[in-house]
Design an enzyme around this catalytic site. Structure first.
Site, short mmCIF file in Angstrom:
data_model
loop_
_atom_site.label_atom_id
_atom_site.label_comp_id
_atom_site.label_asym_id
_atom_site.label_seq_id
_atom_site.Cartn_x
_atom_site.Cartn_y
_atom_site.Cartn_z
N GLU A 88 9.18 15.67 15.90
CA GLU A 88 9.65 15.53 14.53
C GLU A 88 8.90 16.54 13.65
OE1 GLU A 88 8.72 11.82 12.49
OE2 GLU A 88 10.73 11.86 11.59
N CYS A 120 13.05 10.45 7.62
CA CYS A 120 12.86 10.00 9.00
C CYS A 120 14.17 10.04 9.77
CB CYS A 120 12.24 8.62 9.03
SG CYS A 120 13.00 7.52 7.83
N GLY A 127 6.50 4.81 8.52
CA GLY A 127 5.65 5.98 8.63
C GLY A 127 5.78 6.61 10.00
N SER A 128 4.71 7.26 10.44
CA SER A 128 4.79 8.01 11.69
C SER A 128 4.74 7.08 12.90
CB SER A 128 3.64 9.01 11.78
OG SER A 128 2.42 8.32 11.99
N THR A 129 5.33 7.55 13.99
CA THR A 129 5.31 6.80 15.24
C THR A 129 3.88 6.62 15.74
OG1 THR A 129 7.54 7.50 15.81
CG2 THR A 129 6.12 6.87 17.65
N GLU A 130 3.08 7.66 15.54
CA GLU A 130 1.67 7.62 15.98
C GLU A 130 0.94 6.43 15.32
OE1 GLU A 130 -0.08 11.23 14.71
OE2 GLU A 130 -2.09 10.68 15.41
N LYS A 146 0.84 -1.20 0.00
CA LYS A 146 0.00 0.00 0.00
C LYS A 146 0.87 1.25 0.00
CE LYS A 146 -2.17 2.96 2.88
NZ LYS A 146 -2.09 4.11 2.06
N GLU A 205 9.35 1.03 10.93
CA GLU A 205 10.39 2.04 10.75
C GLU A 205 9.69 3.37 10.87
OE1 GLU A 205 12.21 4.79 9.48
OE2 GLU A 205 12.62 3.96 7.50
N GLY A 259 2.36 3.90 13.80
CA GLY A 259 3.09 2.69 14.17
C GLY A 259 2.57 2.09 15.46
#
Lengths: 301, 478
Positions: B389, B292, B236-239, B184, B258, B241
């Site tokens: 970030e 990142c 992608g973003s930590t959120e 995706k 990651e 993730g």
């Protein structure tokens, strides 16, 4: 005698990012109007050079004619900055260039090795200036530099500069191809600038490695830092192996983006070359007509 | 006007872009079940590029079923050396169409053409090339020394900052190890993944080995939650993730993440200063800071602070911001309006909290999403710009007095993806590198990537490694 120069700070240089930056500048795309401006500038900044053992009066006169009028019959093609010859051909060049804007540059100080006594180097310089040289291209003693005798290198430049005085512009050849590292090139640049070089120059053209893009970059950085420190503008000359328009434009980009556009001037930037002019003329004709001329349409000097 | 002002040097290749893209499922193009499409635009001029399908849960299910069928029927049974041939073929096809893909990447994502041309596309091809070589040597990738098994069907979700490259990072090892994939791409940058789907089709991979489903977060969620997926790989973003990690807990599905970063770039006073400045510039302004592992916190030894600020202020004025398609552009467009708003919001917070903003003085194009190269001085470690970030061309500069303080400050973040160290002393370089909690530490350089080298994070920057032999282990059953 203290070997290293105590008053000139050591500057660290790292090859990886230096080469990366040089490579990125070499990828600038110089097209259309900028290409034309760049070719014009490269011709105006050129030291048209012949430094061969077989150089003769005839060869030098031919070169001088081309220096003044690179493309006869084509208006708008500028003269080169200078003709660069051996000391005993200076008088002939001076005579051939009489009345033109083209200067006479002479190599001196036991070119290309620089391995002679200082008295001989000074006499060599004096002879060239007496014969009419406007500019002196001296070589540093690389052996002394590499063995750590920085004071010897420094003092010799100071002495040659004293002979030049107001009479001649002094270019100091570092012979970077023999210095072994960018860090040494930076160190030699700083020594030469502090000792009074008007211009620092990469190479004699007589060793395997001559001017390279990262070398020019590290020398520009030394000149930039010197200007920042003292307010004085000193020049850069790249020499040896610059054969194509593309290479010449790359050096203009390096100077433009490291030192700034005010350095894009024959007083502060030179390209020492012998065959580059032919390629510049060919590219110029291509821009004008859309076609490449045959090589025999370009006069050989 | 300067005497040597660079004339426009636009890239002239015009790739073919379809009016509308379907979903790539089971080796063919399919319309989305909900018949819903969204527009992807060029962030440099806000012009519409194409209509892209919004995949529903039913579409994702069809893609996963196709991947399962391909896994059982072809891919797991295929001789590893034959699998390698297909992966090599993809590498070659990307190389052959490199210029077209580079232009497409720049059109859809806004990054300078020099970066997509010289970095994204060649590195993507290099990953397929590298992992193709591993396909028949997998017993050497595992510690046990026995021929390992693939995992099965992998769901892979990639971000918008390096669209094709991140797809390559994920697809290449998965395919080489014998897995099948549902990929995706990000909502704002689907075009190169769709071009890659077409390339994969032309490379004649068995149908269903690679499937590409486009869409927003709903599509990603459907993929993550699908019961027949054996592994999720997410960049992608930590959120997001964290949401994925919660959703997968207890399901037995494998996961690699990651995520974000807030990397420290540490400059000691004895550093090769001109190169350090280049490293700082590359670290934060490469790809408009949409990286990142960007070196977004600059830690400078106090005695070098003034010199660094003077040089950096001068250097950012020489950056060329503008049309990403111009070969001389250094800073292109911000990927989306949403991202631009986020950058502006965080920059506003930096000003409000008392930091000093220094910016590149240049005219921004009238259309499109642009933000000048920027950095903050007088930044306190408690400021938002020092902790969050930003994912934009904005650097927070702070100082330290001793190496211990530099290490403490560098590690004082929940992230841990990358770090940089600049010093002329090799011993100091190695010693400091050993103390940093970061997946990658670059010494006297920054942003160096190679397929042979593992990449991944500590703590909230994620887990699992991509690249190198380590990257294979994430796609093999132990």
């Amino acid at each position: 005698m203290l070997a290293t120069h105590p008053l000139i700070p050591y500057v660290a240089v790292d090859a990886v990012m230096l080469e990366a930056r040089a490579a990125s500048l070499a990828k600038r795309s110089i097209k259309t109007t900028t290409k034309r401006a760049g070719i014009d500038l490269a011709i105006r900044c050129m030291d048209l050079t012949t430094l061969e053992g077989r150089d003769s009066e005839g060869k030098v006169r031919s070169l001088c004619a081309k220096a003044m009028t690179p493309r006869p019959g084509w208006p708008g093609v500028p003269s080169v900055a200078a003709v660069c010859v051996y000391p005993n051909l200076v008088a002939i060049a001076k005579d051939a260039l009489l009345g033109s804007t083209v200067k006479v540059a002479s190599v001196a100080t036991s070119f290309p090795s620089g391995l002679a006594d200082l008295s001989i180097k000074l006499a060599d310089t004096e002879q060239a200036i007496s014969a009419g040289a406007d500019e002196i291209d001296m070589v540093i003693d690389r052996g002394a530099f590499l063995s750590g005798y920085e004071r010897k290198v420094f003092d010799e430049i100071v002495a040659v500069k004293a002979v030049c005085g107001d009479r001649a512009h002094l270019k100091v050849i570092l012979e970077t191809g023999e210095l072994g590292s960018y860090e040494n090139t930076r160190r030699a640049s700083d020594l030469a600038l502090e000792a009074g070089a008007d211009t620092i120059k990469t190479s004699t053209g007589k060793v395997g490695t001559n001017a390279t893009v990262p070398t020019a970059l590290v020398m520009c950085e030394a000149i930039r830092d010197f200007a920042r420190r003292t307010g004085e503008r000193r020049g850069l000359k790249v020499a040896g192996g610059v054969k194509t328009t593309k290479q010449a434009l790359t050096y203009l980009v390096i100077v433009n983006e490291t030192l700034g556009p005010q350095w894009l001037d024959p007083d502060l930037f030179r390209i020492g070359a012998s065959t580059l002019l032919d390629d510049l003329l060919m590219q110029l004709e291509k821009l004008d007509t859309g076609n490449y001329a045959g090589v025999d349409y370009i006069p050989k000097d | 006007m300067a005497i040597f002002e660079y004339a426009a040097a636009p890239e002239s290749v015009r790739p073919k872009i379809r009016e509308q893209y379907g979903l790539f499922i089971d080796g063919g193009w399919a319309a989305p079940e909900g018949a819903e499409y969204f527009s992807t635009i060029n962030p440099a001029n806000e012009e519409h590029l194409a209509q892209v399908a919004q995949a529903t849960a039913a579409d994702v299910d069809a893609a996963v079923r196709a991947a399962r069928k391909a896994y059982d029927k072809y891919w797991r049974k295929m001789k590893p050396a034959d699998r390698a041939k297909y992966v090599y073929r993809i590498a070659r096809a990307i190389t052959e169409r490199a210029r077209e893909l580079a232009v497409l990447e720049t059109l859809d994502g806004g990054k300078p053409i020099k970066e997509s041309r010289d970095f994204d596309i060649p590195t993507a091809a290099a990953h397929f090339q590298y992992y193709a070589g591993w396909a028949d040597k997998l017993e050497w990738a595992m510690r046990a020394g026995q021929a390992p098994d693939p995992l099965g069907v992998c769901g892979q979700i990639v971000p918008w900052n390096f669209p094709l490259l991140m797809a390559a990072w994920k697809l290449a090892p998965a395919l080489a190890c014998g897995n099948t994939v549902v990929l995706k791409p990000a909502e704002t940058t689907p075009l190169t993944a769709l071009a890659l789907a077409q390339i994969i089709r032309e490379c004649d991979l068995p149908p269903g080995v690679v499937n590409v489903v486009t869409g927003d977060g709903r599509t990603g969620a459907a993929l993550v939650e699908h019961p027949d997926v054996d592994k999720i790989a997410f960049t992608g973003s930590t959120e997001v993730g964290k949401i994925i990690a919660r959703s997968l807990a207890g399901t037995g599905k494998r996961l690699t993440l990651e995520l974000g970063g807030k990397a420290a770039n540490i400059v000691f006073a004895d550093a090769p200063m001109d190169q350090a400045i280049e490293g700082i510039v590359n670290g934060i302004y490469f790809n408009q800071g949409h990286v990142c592992c960007a070196g977004s916190r600059l830690l400078v030894e106090e005695r070098a602070h003034e010199e660094v600020i003077v040089r950096l202020t001068e250097r950012i004025q020489t950056l060329r911001l503008g049309d990403p398609m111009d070969k001389n552009t250094d800073i292109g467009a911000i990927n989306s309006r949403e991202q631009l708003d986020r950058i502006k919001e965080l920059v506003g917070s930096g000003i409000d909290q008392g930091a000093t903003l220094v910016q590149q003085q240049c005219e921004l194009p009238g259309k499109g999403f642009f933000f000048p190269a920027s950095f903050f001085t007088n930044v306190q470690t408690s400021h938002r710009i020092a902790r969050e970030e930003i994912f934009g061309p904005v650097l927070a500069v702070m100082t330290f007095r001793t190496a211990d303080e530099a290490i403490e400050k560098a590690n004082n973040t929940p992230y841990g993806l990358s770090a940089g160290i600049w010093t002329d002393k090799g011993s100091k370089n190695m010693w400091v590198a050993g103390q940093l909690r970061a997946g990658v530490v670059w010494c006297n350089t920054f942003n160096q990537f190679d397929p042979t080298s593992p990449f991944g994070g500590f703590r909230e920057s994620g887990f699992g490694r991509e690249g190198g032999v380590h990257g294979l282990r994430e796609y093999l059953a132990h």
